[in-house]
Design a protein around this motif. Structure first.
Motif, PDB file in Angstrom:
ATOM      1  N   THR A 150      62.575  21.896  43.485  1.00 39.74           N
ATOM      2  CA  THR A 150      62.670  22.528  44.794  1.00 39.74           C
ATOM      3  C   THR A 150      61.923  23.854  44.707  1.00 39.74           C
ATOM      4  N   VAL A 151      60.843  23.971  45.468  1.00 35.28           N
ATOM      5  CA  VAL A 151      59.990  25.162  45.414  1.00 35.28           C
ATOM      6  C   VAL A 151      60.257  26.028  46.646  1.00 35.28           C
ATOM      7  N   VAL A 152      60.506  27.296  46.397  1.00 39.11           N
ATOM      8  CA  VAL A 152      60.742  28.266  47.462  1.00 39.11           C
ATOM      9  C   VAL A 152      59.619  29.298  47.434  1.00 39.11           C
TER      10      VAL A 152
ATOM     11  N   ALA B 248      64.268  44.345  58.235  1.00 43.34           N
ATOM     12  CA  ALA B 248      63.234  43.308  58.320  1.00 43.34           C
ATOM     13  C   ALA B 248      63.862  41.951  58.606  1.00 43.34           C
ATOM     14  N   THR B 249      63.021  41.037  59.075  1.00 41.55           N
ATOM     15  CA  THR B 249      63.391  39.631  59.168  1.00 41.55           C
ATOM     16  C   THR B 249      62.455  38.866  58.258  1.00 41.55           C
ATOM     17  N   LEU B 250      62.999  38.284  57.197  1.00 41.73           N
ATOM     18  CA  LEU B 250      62.209  37.577  56.192  1.00 41.73           C
ATOM     19  C   LEU B 250      62.034  36.121  56.588  1.00 41.73           C
ATOM     20  N   THR B 251      60.843  35.597  56.328  1.00 46.67           N
ATOM     21  CA  THR B 251      60.576  34.174  56.522  1.00 46.67           C
ATOM     22  C   THR B 251      60.297  33.553  55.165  1.00 46.67           C
ATOM     23  N   TYR B 252      60.976  32.440  54.878  1.00 43.83           N
ATOM     24  CA  TYR B 252      60.767  31.755  53.602  1.00 43.83           C
ATOM     25  C   TYR B 252      60.723  30.255  53.812  1.00 43.83           C
ATOM     26  N   ASP B 253      60.122  29.559  52.860  1.00 46.45           N
ATOM     27  CA  ASP B 253      59.915  28.117  52.951  1.00 46.45           C
ATOM     28  C   ASP B 253      60.576  27.428  51.766  1.00 46.45           C
ATOM     29  N   VAL B 254      61.225  26.307  52.029  1.00 41.04           N
ATOM     30  CA  VAL B 254      61.865  25.507  50.991  1.00 41.04           C
ATOM     31  C   VAL B 254      61.228  24.123  50.992  1.00 41.04           C
ATOM     32  N   ARG B 255      60.683  23.726  49.838  1.00 41.14           N
ATOM     33  CA  ARG B 255      60.123  22.382  49.674  1.00 41.14           C
ATOM     34  C   ARG B 255      61.041  21.615  48.725  1.00 41.14           C
ATOM     35  N   PRO B 256      61.904  20.747  49.255  1.00 41.93           N
ATOM     36  CA  PRO B 256      62.830  20.015  48.387  1.00 41.93           C
ATOM     37  C   PRO B 256      62.076  19.156  47.380  1.00 41.93           C
ATOM     38  N   GLY B 257      62.527  19.158  46.137  1.00 38.46           N
ATOM     39  CA  GLY B 257      61.884  18.353  45.113  1.00 38.46           C
ATOM     40  C   GLY B 257      62.107  16.871  45.347  1.00 38.46           C
ATOM     41  N   GLU B 258      61.156  16.069  44.934  1.00 44.19           N
ATOM     42  CA  GLU B 258      61.259  14.623  45.121  1.00 44.19           C
ATOM     43  C   GLU B 258      62.436  14.045  44.347  1.00 44.19           C
ATOM     44  N   THR B 259      62.823  14.704  43.262  1.00 47.45           N
ATOM     45  CA  THR B 259      63.947  14.234  42.453  1.00 47.45           C
ATOM     46  C   THR B 259      65.017  15.308  42.336  1.00 47.45           C
ATOM     47  N   GLY B 260      65.078  16.191  43.339  1.00 46.71           N
ATOM     48  CA  GLY B 260      66.024  17.315  43.258  1.00 46.71           C
ATOM     49  C   GLY B 260      65.398  18.421  42.451  1.00 46.71           C
ATOM     50  N   GLY B 261      65.807  18.559  41.203  1.00 51.55           N
ATOM     51  CA  GLY B 261      65.180  19.510  40.292  1.00 51.55           C
ATOM     52  C   GLY B 261      65.626  20.937  40.515  1.00 51.55           C
ATOM     53  N   ASP B 262      65.454  21.742  39.474  1.00 54.54           N
ATOM     54  CA  ASP B 262      65.806  23.155  39.555  1.00 54.54           C
ATOM     55  C   ASP B 262      64.944  23.874  40.590  1.00 54.54           C
TER      56      ASP B 262
END
Length: 290
Positions: A53-55, A14-28
């Motif tokens: 950071t939300v994935v 498979a080829t996976l697609t994922y999204d990364v939303r960097p946190g405004e203050t970094g964060g776990d």
């Protein structure tokens, strides 16, 4: 909200697609995991965690993540290995994971094998029949839903699936003798369009619901495990399964607001209680003793 950065990752089959939303203050890192639901379903929930950071990602065979192996079904172990590779690619050390429905099953399979990658897992209503006292009847119903899909298409199979997931209490052994629900009663198509690639009914139905947790591995894991059930879901298949897994691990289930899709804020035309749900999730994630 920070703009999402979309990435792809080639894995076996498979080829996976994922999204990364960097946190405004970094964060776990907070990894939001569903299955067969793709990243779209977490849009509202992600908006409540701009300090992290939300994935999010699309599981193989769903949304933007295309299978390249031609396989018709997927196992939780295969999904778990996909999750492992995404987390390792992030290179952020152990991450926190909120996983719902089939995603919760897959995340539990991940922790069994790679607990070092997950700091805290909140597994919300993982729907496996194996932990239920009525497991034989439940497994038979799930197998029948898959067979109905292969024989008659999406409408009749989804009608049976909705009847299963909304039913309160144990599955009776004579379920198959009950009249089959009509797709029209659920606003579903009656005619078969010929497709057989539905990620729920075709690819994940049997593998997800037949997952057998390795309770010894889960109890021994370094990961902090929280098994969550919806306040409005009591007696339903996925909530009963969540309670069964919590018992097997030796913890009390955490009760979250709303129902199986309590985090939804209009995605797919469905609403839970997303603000209250996000507060409950934040409380659990922050209560780590760190």
């Amino acid at each position: 909200m920070t703009e999402a950065i979309t990435r792809t990752l080639a894995v076996g089959g498979a080829t996976l697609t994922y999204d990364v939303r960097p946190g405004e203050t970094g964060g776990d890192v907070l990894f939001l995991v569903g299955s067969p639901m793709d990243a779209t379903g977490f849009t509202t929930l992600a908006s409540h965690f701009t300090d992290r950071t939300v994935v999010t990602y699309d599981p193989r065979g769903a949304g933007r993540s295309r299978r390249t192996d031609g396989a018709a079904e997927t196992t939780p172990e295969e999904h778990a290995d996909d999750l492992r590779q995404v987390i390792e690619t992030l290179g952020e050390g152990p991450v926190d994971v909120f996983a719902s429905s089939g995603g919760a099953v897959n995340a539990l399979a991940l922790v069994e094998r790679h607990a070092d990658l997950v700091r805290t897992l909140v597994a919300h209503e993982p729907p496996t029949a194996q932990v239920l006292p009525d497991r034989e009847a439940a497994l038979a119903v799930c197998a029948d839903i898959h067979a109905t899909y292969q024989r008659d298409g999406m409408g009749p199979a989804m009608a049976k699936f909705l009847a299963l997931t909304s039913r309160k209490g144990p599955i009776p052994a004579d379920w198959a003798d009950e009249p089959a629900p009509s797709p029209a009663d659920f606003g579903l198509p009656v005619e078969d369009d010929g497709s057989r690639d539905d990620p729920l009914l075709g690819q994940n139905m049997r593998g997800c619901t037949s997952y057998q947790p390795d309770f010894a591995a889960l109890r021994a894991a370094s990961t902090r495990l929280v098994i969550a059930v919806g306040q409005e879901s009591e007696g339903e298949f996925a909530a009963r399964s969540g309670a069964g897994i919590a018992a097997g691990i030796g913890v009390e289930p955490a009760v979250f607001p709303s129902h199986h899709g309590g985090f939804l804020g209009g995605e797919y035309g469905q609403y839970g209680a997303p603000e209250e749900f996000a507060k409950a999730l934040r409380h659990v994630l922050d209560d780590t003793g760190r």
